[in-house]
Structures are given as C-alpha cells and as structure tokens.
Design an enzyme around this catalytic site. Structure first.
Site, mmCIF file in Angstrom:
data_model
loop_
_atom_site.group_PDB
_atom_site.id
_atom_site.type_symbol
_atom_site.label_atom_id
_atom_site.label_comp_id
_atom_site.label_asym_id
_atom_site.label_seq_id
_atom_site.Cartn_x
_atom_site.Cartn_y
_atom_site.Cartn_z
ATOM 1 N N TYR A 1 4.159 5.412 11.364
ATOM 2 C CA TYR A 1 4.503 3.886 11.739
ATOM 3 C C TYR A 1 5.453 3.167 10.392
ATOM 4 O O TYR A 1 5.644 2.296 10.372
ATOM 5 C CB TYR A 1 3.110 3.120 11.585
ATOM 6 C CG TYR A 1 2.169 3.238 10.711
ATOM 7 C CD1 TYR A 1 2.269 2.429 9.443
ATOM 8 C CD2 TYR A 1 1.217 4.016 10.737
ATOM 9 C CE1 TYR A 1 1.292 2.536 8.519
ATOM 10 C CE2 TYR A 1 0.030 4.250 9.918
ATOM 11 C CZ TYR A 1 0.300 3.452 8.684
ATOM 12 O OH TYR A 1 -0.605 3.642 7.671
ATOM 13 N N HIS B 1 -3.732 4.474 4.634
ATOM 14 C CA HIS B 1 -4.691 3.759 4.740
ATOM 15 C C HIS B 1 -6.119 4.033 4.420
ATOM 16 O O HIS B 1 -6.680 3.589 3.478
ATOM 17 C CB HIS B 1 -4.906 3.184 6.100
ATOM 18 C CG HIS B 1 -5.885 2.214 6.529
ATOM 19 N ND1 HIS B 1 -6.140 0.999 5.983
ATOM 20 C CD2 HIS B 1 -7.133 2.616 7.242
ATOM 21 C CE1 HIS B 1 -7.315 0.496 6.441
ATOM 22 N NE2 HIS B 1 -7.990 1.471 7.098
ATOM 23 N N ARG C 1 0.836 -1.275 -0.077
ATOM 24 C CA ARG C 1 0.050 0.037 0.028
ATOM 25 C C ARG C 1 0.806 1.242 -0.085
ATOM 26 O O ARG C 1 1.160 1.337 1.002
ATOM 27 C CB ARG C 1 -0.899 0.092 1.126
ATOM 28 C CG ARG C 1 -2.013 0.843 1.220
ATOM 29 C CD ARG C 1 -2.684 1.325 2.542
ATOM 30 N NE ARG C 1 -1.590 2.042 3.439
ATOM 31 C CZ ARG C 1 -1.744 1.581 4.932
ATOM 32 N NH1 ARG C 1 -2.228 0.610 5.328
ATOM 33 N NH2 ARG C 1 -0.691 2.447 5.245
#
Length: 381
Positions: free
Chosen positions: A284, A275, A271
């Site tokens: 993160y 998100h 990805r």
C-alpha cells in the site's frame, strides 16, 4: 448580516530540521543539557536495535507478533522525557496510558531495570499478560492498549478522578491517527474539555492507520483541529524532533497540573517499518515515499545534532551499540528462560485481566479449562 464568530488556528512547533542543525529559536537550555541529549539518543538507538532483534525473533518463531517502532522513537522519547522531568518538579508520577507502539517511551519510563522492561515487552507480544505489568516505579501506569481509541475514554476518566481528588498530576494518553476516527476518541476528548480535566492526549500521526493513508481517513487538514471542537488546547509538533516534542508536552503538563487544562497534541511522524510483523507495507505504499521519509528519521536527526555539538562520534557510537546489544541479548535470554520455566496456558487469558474477576469471567475460565481437559483426554484415547 454575517459576522465572524470565532477564528481558530493550529500552531506547529519545530526546533530541529532534518539536518540536525537547530533553529535559532531553539531554547538554549535544551542544547546545553548534554546529558539529557545523549540519554535521549541512547534510548532511541537502543529501541531501534531492539526493534530489529524483535523482528528477527518473530521470524525465527522465538517471539510473537509485535508492532514496529522504527521511525517513531523521537516523539515517544520526547514526551516520556518531558513526563519524568516534570515529575521531578511536582514530586509525583503522572499516569501513562499508552497504545501498543510505545516501546521507546516505556523503556524510558522504567527507570530501574532496562533489561526487565525489554523482557516485559517480549512477554507481552509473546502472549503473556504478565508483560503488561507496570514498572515497579510506576504502579499507576496503564498497560498497552491494542483496541483502537478505547484508551482515550479511560484516560479521561483517570484524569477526572485526579481532579476530584485534587491530586496535582496529569494523565498522558497516546493514540494513533486512526483512533481519531473512533467514537471513543471523540467522546473522550469532548468530556475532557467539558469537565476540564488534567489530560494530555498525544496523537501519533504516522501517516497510516494500518494500510489506510492519512488523506483517506479524514477531510480535516490536521488531526489537531479535532480538539478545537472539544474546546481544548490543540497544536501540532514535528514528531521527529525530540526536542520540540519535549517542549510542547512539558508545557501541556504544566497547564494540566496548574489549571486542570486538557491538551491535544498531534505529533507528525512516519512509520518507517511495517504496522506489525504480520503486515506487508509494500502492498500500500511506494518505496520512494519511504526513502523520502527516511531523510527525516528522528534517530538520524538526533545523531546529526549531537555530532554537530561535538559530543558524539563513531567510536562512541560503536561502543554504545555493542553495550546495548549485550543488554538486549540478556533481555532475550531472560525472556526465553522465563517462558521455558513458565509455559503459557489458556488460563492466563483470565489470570491477569482484573484484580477481582466477575463471576462470568470465573465461569468462562472454568468452561475453557474443562474444554481443554476434554480435548486432551480425547486425544489420548
């Protein structure tokens, strides 16, 4: 005495490396079908442009939160193309059970009106359940599923119904890697194996369940091997290789229709974007990690392939991107005109859920509207 009772293995399929130069074992027919290659690339390019536009609209307050598809267009277009090609062979439509990051597949599957498909995606993420209406040519397809993993059980049930009715078609269900940690996922694939239903489950392993990295989700070396415990055919595929995904999904559909054999396919991808538009991935993951993943970008890989085959160039790229942006702008215009003429209401939370509402849903709707009216009257006074 100890004996080996059974050995298992997971096979991974890849035809296109990051260079876009196909391996020698790539089926020649895939490379000769220039029209399909170009169609795949154009869909991937259009959804990438749409992704950027959607992000911009959300930041301007003109659209709702949405889930980025950047970096995951390859596996989505690959499996959708396999579905439509196989449907031409069997003369029937498979049933699509997508999760919320399937814009690329839904664009491919809507064979009639691409602008309408893009408009529905904007409507859905704008808060209108009308955006979940299936394409006119695919009335049996499910809406996008946001709850994690719940669609797997639903897909298994649909596949079991097809088997009971002796319908020669299959159900294709998509979920993310995070879904494999849920009970719904494991119950769904377990029943699929036990009942031997025509189901193809594709796990999009994009390396993160929102912010949780793959290595913290499970100690299993692969997500594919989770299907072995359910007794179903399980394999991996390079999810950034649209041809490899097409290949393994087409084969899975053949097994499903001919033998009512379920499959679990782990599509390894990444990805590249956030998100959702509410996410900040810099919290993160490191920039270096994303930069390395961009070298494996499915769109870039496909562009390198068609350049290598001599069927694409910068002039064609510029012309197509200009055309695609016009289509996207038209879809945005249709979306905004619709919302302007049909403002979203609280009642729509109930209006498009089920064909025949339960009495509790009817009562909840009445209470909600009564509360809304009371609040409005209170504000007036």
């Amino acid at each position: 005495m100890k004996t080996v009772v059974r050995r298992f293995r997971i096979i991974k399929t890849q035809f296109l490396p990051a260079s876009g130069i196909p391996y020698k074992d790539t089926p020649e027919e895939y490379l000769k079908n220039k029209d399909r290659l170009l169609c795949m690339y154009r869909h991937m390019r259009m959804i990438r442009l749409f992704d950027a536009k959607s992000f911009s609209l959300q930041r301007q307050g003109r659209a709702g939160t949405n889930a980025s598809t950047e970096g995951e267009e390859g596996y989505a277009v690959g499996y959708a193309a396999a579905m439509t090609d196989h449907e031409k062979v069997i003369g029937a439509k498979h049933i699509h059970v997508p999760h919320y990051r399937q814009n690329a597949a839904m664009l491919w599957l809507d064979e009639d009106d691409k602008e309408a498909a893009l408009m529905r995606i904007l409507l859905y993420w704008g808060g209108s359940e009308l955006g979940n209406l299936a394409a006119k040519n695919r009335p049996d397809d499910h809406p996008m599923c946001v709850p994690i993993g719940t669609q797997v059980g639903l897909a298994q049930g649909r596949a079991f119904a097809l088997k009971i009715r002796k319908e020669k078609r299959a159900v294709v269900c998509i979920c993310g890697d995070g879904a494999t940690s849920t009970g719904d996922f494991n119950t769904g694939i377990n029943f699929a194996g036990a009942l031997k239903v025509p189901l193809v489950v594709i796990v999009s392993n994009n390396q993160y369940a929102i912010s949780v990295p793959r290595e913290r989700q499970t100690a299993a070396e692969t997500f594919a091997q989770k299907g072995i415990a359910a007794g179903i055919h399980s394999e991996q595929v390079d999810g950034n290789d649209v041809l490899a995904v097409y290949h393994v999904v087409y084969q899975a559909l053949e097994r499903a229709v001919k033998n009512s054999e379920p499959s679990l396919i782990e599509a390894i991808t990444y990805r590249l974007g956030a998100h959702t538009t509410a996410d900040d991935p810099t919290k993160y993951r490191e920039d270096a990690e994303v930069a390395a993943a961009r070298e494996k970008d499915p769109l870039l890989r496909m562009r390198r392939l068609i350049d290598h085959l001599g069927i694409w160039d910068e002039a064609k790229e510029s012309a197509y991107c200009a055309w695609a942006k016009e289509r996207i702008e038209e879809a945005v215009k249709r979306y905004e005109n619709y919302v302007k003429g049909n403002p979203l209401t609280l009642s729509q939370l109930y209006d498009h859920q089920v064909a025949s509402p339960h009495y509790t849903q009817i009562r909840e709707r009445e209470l909600l509207l009564a509360y809304q009216k009371a609040v409005a009257e209170g504000e007036k006074t």
